[in-house]
Design a protein around this motif. Structure first.
Motif, PDB file in Angstrom:
ATOM      1  N   ALA A   1      87.343  73.259  72.269  1.00 20.64           N
ATOM      2  CA  ALA A   1      88.176  72.061  72.295  1.00 20.64           C
ATOM      3  C   ALA A   1      89.414  72.277  73.159  1.00 20.64           C
ATOM      4  O   ALA A   1      89.804  71.399  73.938  1.00 20.64           O
ATOM      5  CB  ALA A   1      88.579  71.680  70.876  1.00 20.64           C
ATOM      6  N   THR A   2      90.019  73.448  73.042  1.00 15.39           N
ATOM      7  CA  THR A   2      91.202  73.750  73.855  1.00 15.39           C
ATOM      8  C   THR A   2      90.846  73.835  75.330  1.00 15.39           C
ATOM      9  O   THR A   2      91.589  73.357  76.191  1.00 15.39           O
ATOM     10  CB  THR A   2      91.838  75.075  73.394  1.00 15.39           C
ATOM     11  OG1 THR A   2      92.141  75.007  71.991  1.00 15.39           O
ATOM     12  CG2 THR A   2      93.121  75.356  74.150  1.00 15.39           C
ATOM     13  N   GLN A   3      89.694  74.429  75.632  1.00 20.45           N
ATOM     14  CA  GLN A   3      89.268  74.547  77.030  1.00 20.45           C
ATOM     15  C   GLN A   3      88.975  73.172  77.630  1.00 20.45           C
ATOM     16  O   GLN A   3      89.346  72.901  78.778  1.00 20.45           O
ATOM     17  CB  GLN A   3      88.040  75.446  77.118  1.00 20.45           C
ATOM     18  CG  GLN A   3      88.345  76.909  76.814  1.00 20.45           C
ATOM     19  CD  GLN A   3      87.092  77.768  76.770  1.00 20.45           C
ATOM     20  OE1 GLN A   3      85.994  77.279  76.479  1.00 20.45           O
ATOM     21  NE2 GLN A   3      87.234  79.051  77.058  1.00 20.45           N
ATOM     22  N   VAL A   4      88.311  72.303  76.862  1.00 21.06           N
ATOM     23  CA  VAL A   4      88.041  70.947  77.347  1.00 21.06           C
ATOM     24  C   VAL A   4      89.351  70.209  77.589  1.00 21.06           C
ATOM     25  O   VAL A   4      89.490  69.465  78.573  1.00 21.06           O
ATOM     26  CB  VAL A   4      87.160  70.172  76.348  1.00 21.06           C
ATOM     27  CG1 VAL A   4      87.051  68.703  76.743  1.00 21.06           C
ATOM     28  CG2 VAL A   4      85.779  70.795  76.264  1.00 21.06           C
ATOM     29  N   PHE A   5      90.320  70.405  76.707  1.00 17.26           N
ATOM     30  CA  PHE A   5      91.651  69.797  76.876  1.00 17.26           C
ATOM     31  C   PHE A   5      92.257  70.217  78.210  1.00 17.26           C
ATOM     32  O   PHE A   5      92.791  69.385  78.952  1.00 17.26           O
ATOM     33  CB  PHE A   5      92.551  70.217  75.721  1.00 17.26           C
ATOM     34  CG  PHE A   5      93.983  69.786  75.859  1.00 17.26           C
ATOM     35  CD1 PHE A   5      94.402  68.551  75.385  1.00 17.26           C
ATOM     36  CD2 PHE A   5      94.926  70.606  76.471  1.00 17.26           C
ATOM     37  CE1 PHE A   5      95.725  68.140  75.512  1.00 17.26           C
ATOM     38  CE2 PHE A   5      96.243  70.217  76.602  1.00 17.26           C
ATOM     39  CZ  PHE A   5      96.643  68.978  76.119  1.00 17.26           C
ATOM     40  N   ILE A   6      92.184  71.499  78.527  1.00 16.66           N
ATOM     41  CA  ILE A   6      92.761  72.015  79.768  1.00 16.66           C
ATOM     42  C   ILE A   6      92.010  71.473  80.979  1.00 16.66           C
ATOM     43  O   ILE A   6      92.618  71.079  81.988  1.00 16.66           O
ATOM     44  CB  ILE A   6      92.753  73.555  79.764  1.00 16.66           C
ATOM     45  CG1 ILE A   6      93.668  74.082  78.640  1.00 16.66           C
ATOM     46  CG2 ILE A   6      93.207  74.109  81.112  1.00 16.66           C
ATOM     47  CD1 ILE A   6      93.594  75.574  78.444  1.00 16.66           C
ATOM     48  N   TYR A   7      90.671  71.438  80.897  1.00 14.06           N
ATOM     49  CA  TYR A   7      89.878  70.938  82.022  1.00 14.06           C
ATOM     50  C   TYR A   7      90.183  69.464  82.300  1.00 14.06           C
ATOM     51  O   TYR A   7      90.331  69.055  83.458  1.00 14.06           O
ATOM     52  CB  TYR A   7      88.383  71.112  81.730  1.00 14.06           C
ATOM     53  CG  TYR A   7      87.939  72.545  81.639  1.00 14.06           C
ATOM     54  CD1 TYR A   7      88.590  73.554  82.357  1.00 14.06           C
ATOM     55  CD2 TYR A   7      86.864  72.924  80.821  1.00 14.06           C
ATOM     56  CE1 TYR A   7      88.193  74.873  82.267  1.00 14.06           C
ATOM     57  CE2 TYR A   7      86.460  74.235  80.732  1.00 14.06           C
ATOM     58  CZ  TYR A   7      87.126  75.213  81.446  1.00 14.06           C
ATOM     59  OH  TYR A   7      86.717  76.527  81.353  1.00 14.06           O
ATOM     60  N   LEU A   8      90.254  68.658  81.248  1.00 10.99           N
ATOM     61  CA  LEU A   8      90.563  67.241  81.419  1.00 10.99           C
ATOM     62  C   LEU A   8      91.972  67.046  81.963  1.00 10.99           C
ATOM     63  O   LEU A   8      92.219  66.160  82.791  1.00 10.99           O
ATOM     64  CB  LEU A   8      90.405  66.499  80.091  1.00 10.99           C
ATOM     65  CG  LEU A   8      88.975  66.270  79.596  1.00 10.99           C
ATOM     66  CD1 LEU A   8      88.982  65.635  78.211  1.00 10.99           C
ATOM     67  CD2 LEU A   8      88.202  65.394  80.569  1.00 10.99           C
ATOM     68  N   PHE A   9      92.901  67.872  81.489  1.00 11.94           N
ATOM     69  CA  PHE A   9      94.281  67.800  81.964  1.00 11.94           C
ATOM     70  C   PHE A   9      94.338  68.078  83.461  1.00 11.94           C
ATOM     71  O   PHE A   9      94.979  67.340  84.225  1.00 11.94           O
ATOM     72  CB  PHE A   9      95.133  68.814  81.197  1.00 11.94           C
ATOM     73  CG  PHE A   9      96.603  68.727  81.479  1.00 11.94           C
ATOM     74  CD1 PHE A   9      97.405  67.851  80.763  1.00 11.94           C
ATOM     75  CD2 PHE A   9      97.191  69.522  82.451  1.00 11.94           C
ATOM     76  CE1 PHE A   9      98.768  67.766  81.025  1.00 11.94           C
ATOM     77  CE2 PHE A   9      98.543  69.450  82.718  1.00 11.94           C
ATOM     78  CZ  PHE A   9      99.337  68.563  82.000  1.00 11.94           C
ATOM     79  N   THR A  10      93.636  69.130  83.881  1.00 14.13           N
ATOM     80  CA  THR A  10      93.595  69.474  85.304  1.00 14.13           C
ATOM     81  C   THR A  10      92.885  68.393  86.105  1.00 14.13           C
ATOM     82  O   THR A  10      93.321  68.033  87.208  1.00 14.13           O
ATOM     83  CB  THR A  10      92.877  70.819  85.499  1.00 14.13           C
ATOM     84  OG1 THR A  10      93.517  71.830  84.698  1.00 14.13           O
ATOM     85  CG2 THR A  10      92.915  71.248  86.956  1.00 14.13           C
ATOM     86  N   GLY A  11      91.789  67.869  85.552  1.00 14.71           N
ATOM     87  CA  GLY A  11      91.054  66.816  86.237  1.00 14.71           C
ATOM     88  C   GLY A  11      91.888  65.562  86.431  1.00 14.71           C
ATOM     89  O   GLY A  11      91.818  64.907  87.489  1.00 14.71           O
ATOM     90  N   MET A  12      92.689  65.215  85.431  1.00 19.26           N
ATOM     91  CA  MET A  12      93.534  64.036  85.555  1.00 19.26           C
ATOM     92  C   MET A  12      94.579  64.213  86.650  1.00 19.26           C
ATOM     93  O   MET A  12      94.850  63.287  87.425  1.00 19.26           O
ATOM     94  CB  MET A  12      94.225  63.741  84.223  1.00 19.26           C
ATOM     95  CG  MET A  12      93.394  62.937  83.252  1.00 19.26           C
ATOM     96  SD  MET A  12      94.419  62.223  81.934  1.00 19.26           S
ATOM     97  CE  MET A  12      95.448  61.075  82.859  1.00 19.26           C
ATOM     98  N   ILE A  13      95.166  65.390  86.724  1.00 23.84           N
ATOM     99  CA  ILE A  13      96.174  65.641  87.764  1.00 23.84           C
ATOM    100  C   ILE A  13      95.550  65.508  89.150  1.00 23.84           C
ATOM    101  O   ILE A  13      96.113  64.879  90.061  1.00 23.84           O
ATOM    102  CB  ILE A  13      96.806  67.031  87.570  1.00 23.84           C
ATOM    103  CG1 ILE A  13      97.618  67.064  86.268  1.00 23.84           C
ATOM    104  CG2 ILE A  13      97.692  67.388  88.765  1.00 23.84           C
ATOM    105  CD1 ILE A  13      98.197  68.419  85.945  1.00 23.84           C
TER     106      ILE A  13
END
Length: 213
Positions: A147-159
Motif C-alpha cells: 500500500a505504501t509503495q502504491v502510494f509513492i508510485y501514484l504520487f510520482t505519477g501525478m507529479i
C-alpha cells in the motif's frame, strides 16, 4: 530494584515516573493494535481517521476540496465531449476545438490518478500512515508495504502527469494561429481553464493532503 519489559526491551523502573512511562508505552501499543484490528475489519476506518487527524482537522477540508474539484473536472469533460465532440465519421468522436482530444485524455487520466491517490491517502491516514517515515516504520503500524509503495508510485505519477499538463497547456496557445490550417476552432476555453486550475490546485493539495500526513 527490578526490571520491567516493554516494546523496547527491559528497563529499570526505579520510581513512580518510570512506572508511568512504562504504562503509557504499553497503552499506546495496545491502542494502536486494537485500532488496526478494527480498521482491518472495516469498522473503524472513520474512527481511525478521526483519531489520526486529531489536531489536523484541516486535512479533511483539503480532501473535501479535492473531491469537489474532481467532480467539477468530470463535469467539464462531459460538457466538452457531448457538446463539441460528435460522432460524425466512424466510431471515434471528432472534436471541433483544437487539441480537444489531448485535453480530454489528460484530464481524464488526471481524474483517475487523483481519485485513486486521494482514496488511498485517506485509507492510509486512517491507519496512522506518516509520509516522512520509512517503509519499515509504517509497516510496524500495520500498514502493508504494498500500500505504501502504491502510494509513492501514484504520487510520482501525478507529479509527472502534471508536468505533462503544463507542457500541453503552453503548447495549446498556438491553436489561435494554426487552428484554421487544422480545420478546427481555437482551443476549448473550458478544458484549458480546467487544466490550468488543476495545475494550480494539485501541487498545494499534494503538499498539504499528502506530505503533511
Amino acid at each position: 530494584m527490578y526490571a520491567t519489559y516493554g516494546d523496547r526491551g527491559p528497563r529499570e523502573a526505579v520510581n513512580l515516573g518510570g512506572h508511568h512511562n512504562f504504562a503509557e508505552d504499553m497503552l499506546e501499543a495496545e491502542s494502536s493494535r486494537l485500532l488496526s484490528e478494527a480498521v482491518d475489519d472495516g469498522r473503524g476506518a472513520i474512527f481511525g481517521l478521526m483519531v489520526h487527524t486529531k489536531g489536523r482537522r484541516w486535512l479533511l477540508l483539503v480532501w473535501c476540496t479535492e473531491i469537489l474539484w474532481l467532480l467539477l473536472v468530470v463535469t467539464a469533460i462531459s460538457a466538452e465531449f457531448w457538446g463539441s465532440c460528435p460522432f460524425e465519421s466512424g466510431p471515434l468522436p471528432v472534436c471541433r476545438h483544437c487539441m480537444a482530444q489531448s485535453f480530454l485524455l489528460w484530464n481524464l487520466v488526471l481524474v483517475v490518478l487523483w481519485s485513486f491517490h486521494l482514496y488511498l491517502s485517506i485509507l492510509l491516514a486512517s491507519r496512522g500512515f506518516q509520509f516522512g517515515l520509512e517503509l519499515v516504520e509504517n509497516e510496524a503500524k500495520g500498514i502493508p508495504r504494498t500500500a505504501t509503495q502504491v502510494f509513492i508510485y501514484l504520487f510520482t505519477g501525478m507529479i509527472a502527469w502534471l508536468a505533462m499538463g503544463g507542457i500541453l497547456l503552453v503548447y495549446s496557445s498556438s491553436c489561435h494561429v494554426t487552428g484554421g490550417a487544422l480545420h478546427t476552432y481555437s482551443r476549448s476555453g473550458l478544458l484549458a481553464l480546467s487544466t490550468g486550475v488543476s495545475l494550480l490546485i494539485a501541487p498545494p493539495s499534494l503538499f498539504l493532503g499528502r506530505c503533511q500526513l
